[in-house]
Motif scaffolding. Sequence first.
Motif, short mmCIF file in Angstrom:
data_model
loop_
_atom_site.label_atom_id
_atom_site.label_comp_id
_atom_site.label_asym_id
_atom_site.label_seq_id
_atom_site.Cartn_x
_atom_site.Cartn_y
_atom_site.Cartn_z
N THR A 1 1.24 7.82 0.83
CA THR A 1 0.84 9.03 0.10
C THR A 1 1.30 10.30 0.81
O THR A 1 1.27 11.38 0.22
CB THR A 1 -0.68 9.10 -0.07
OG1 THR A 1 -1.31 9.05 1.21
CG2 THR A 1 -1.15 7.92 -0.92
N GLU A 2 1.70 10.18 2.07
CA GLU A 2 2.18 11.35 2.81
C GLU A 2 3.18 10.92 3.88
O GLU A 2 3.20 9.75 4.29
CB GLU A 2 1.01 12.11 3.44
CG GLU A 2 0.31 11.35 4.56
CD GLU A 2 -0.79 12.16 5.23
OE1 GLU A 2 -1.19 13.19 4.65
OE2 GLU A 2 -1.23 11.76 6.33
N SER B 1 2.80 15.81 1.64
CA SER B 1 2.46 14.81 0.63
C SER B 1 3.73 14.20 0.03
O SER B 1 4.82 14.77 0.13
CB SER B 1 1.62 15.45 -0.49
OG SER B 1 2.40 16.37 -1.23
N PHE B 2 3.56 13.04 -0.58
CA PHE B 2 4.70 12.33 -1.17
C PHE B 2 5.36 13.19 -2.24
O PHE B 2 6.60 13.31 -2.28
CB PHE B 2 4.23 11.01 -1.76
CG PHE B 2 5.33 10.18 -2.35
CD1 PHE B 2 6.12 9.37 -1.56
CD2 PHE B 2 5.59 10.23 -3.72
CE1 PHE B 2 7.15 8.62 -2.11
CE2 PHE B 2 6.62 9.48 -4.28
CZ PHE B 2 7.40 8.67 -3.47
N ASP B 3 4.57 13.81 -3.11
CA ASP B 3 5.12 14.64 -4.19
C ASP B 3 5.82 15.88 -3.63
O ASP B 3 6.88 16.28 -4.13
CB ASP B 3 4.02 15.06 -5.16
CG ASP B 3 3.46 13.88 -5.93
OD1 ASP B 3 4.19 12.87 -6.08
OD2 ASP B 3 2.30 13.94 -6.39
N SER C 1 0.87 -1.18 0.00
CA SER C 1 0.00 0.00 0.00
C SER C 1 0.89 1.22 0.00
O SER C 1 1.63 1.47 0.95
CB SER C 1 -0.90 -0.01 1.24
OG SER C 1 -0.12 -0.06 2.41
N ARG C 2 0.88 1.97 -1.07
CA ARG C 2 1.82 3.07 -1.29
C ARG C 2 1.56 4.20 -0.30
O ARG C 2 0.43 4.62 -0.08
CB ARG C 2 1.68 3.59 -2.72
CG ARG C 2 2.68 4.66 -3.10
CD ARG C 2 2.52 5.01 -4.56
NE ARG C 2 3.47 6.03 -4.98
CZ ARG C 2 3.22 7.33 -4.93
NH1 ARG C 2 2.05 7.75 -4.46
NH2 ARG C 2 4.11 8.22 -5.32
N ASN D 1 6.30 6.15 8.00
CA ASN D 1 6.27 7.39 7.22
C ASN D 1 6.64 8.61 8.06
O ASN D 1 6.30 9.73 7.70
CB ASN D 1 4.90 7.59 6.58
CG ASN D 1 3.81 7.83 7.62
OD1 ASN D 1 3.97 7.49 8.79
ND2 ASN D 1 2.72 8.42 7.19
#
Length: 324
Positions: free
Chosen positions: A10-11, A93-95, A7-8, A172
Motif C-alpha cells: 500500500t506504500e 502511498s501506492f497511488d 498481500s498488496r 517496497n
Amino acid sequence: MNETNYSRVTEFVLLGLSSSKELQPLLFFVFSLLYLAILLGNFLIILTMTSNSHLHTPMYFLLANLSFIDVCVASFATPKMIADLLVERKTISFDACLAQIFFVHLFTGSEIVLLVSMAYDRYVAICKPLHYMTIMSRRVCIILVLISWSVGFIHTTSQLAFTVNLPFCGPNQVDSFFCDLPLVTKLACLDTYVISLLIVADSGFLSLSSFLLLVVCYTVILIIVRSRSSASMAKARSTLTAHITVVTLFFGPCIFIYVWPFSSYSVDKVLAVFYTIFTPILNPVIYTLRNKEVKAAMSKLKSRYLKPGQISAVIRNALFLETK
C-alpha cells in the motif's frame, strides 16, 4: 500452478538522496533555495513574454511554454523530496507513487517534443526568413504545443500501463527521492525482465530519436549560418548556442538513464536530480543572459512594477503601521 495470495503493498519507502542525518538539513536548505529560484525564474520569463508585445513571436511563445513545463518538471517530486528531508521515514502511498510516474513521463515527454518544435522554429527563421511568419503562425504554434502535450500523454500512458497491474507483495524500498519507473518495476513479485526492456525501449526510443532529429536539425542550421556573415546571423548564432546548450543539458541525463546500459543506481539518482532540478533552473539563466531582448523586456517590467517611488511608499506605509 497454484495461485498465491499476495498481500498488496500500500506504500513505498523512498530512500531519498542521502541517509546521513547530518547532511539532510543542508540539503533541505539548498534544495529549498533552488526550488524557489526555479519558480521565480520561470514565472518571471512567462510574465515577461506575456506582458511585452514585442515578445509575442513564435520563438518566445514556445520559450514561455518551455518555462511552464520546467515548473511542472520541478514540481512533481521536488516539494515532497524537500519535505522528506525533515522526516526520518520517507513514505509515499501506492497511488501517489503511480501519480509521480505518470507526471514525470508526461512532463519530460512533452518537453522533449517541445524542444524539437523550438528547433523547427529556428530552422524556419534562419533558413526561410521571408516565409517565417506565414509558416510559424499562431495557429501552428498552438498546434505544436498541443502535439507536445499529446505525445507526452501517450508516452506516459504507455509507460504506466506496464506498472499499474503489476503485483507488489514484498520489497517496497525505492532507492531514489521519487518513484522512478525502472526502480519501481523491479519491486514487483514476478520476473520483470521483459517489462523493463519495454520500458527502456519506449523511453529510449522517444529520447534518442528526438535527440538525433535535433542533432540533424541544428547541424543543418549551423552549416547555413556558417556560410553567411551578417549581424542577423551573429544573433542567430547566439540564439542557437542557447538552444543547443539546453538540449544537451536535458537530453544527456535522459539518454544516459534509459539508453546507456551500464549506469548504476547512484549515478541515476544524480542524473535524476540534474534533469528535475538543475535543468529547470538553468534554462531561464541560459535564455535570459544571452538574449538582449529578454533582458530589455525584464528591465521594462522592473521599471513598471518596481518604481523607486512605489517601493519607498510601501516601506513608509509599513513603518507607519508598525508604529501606529
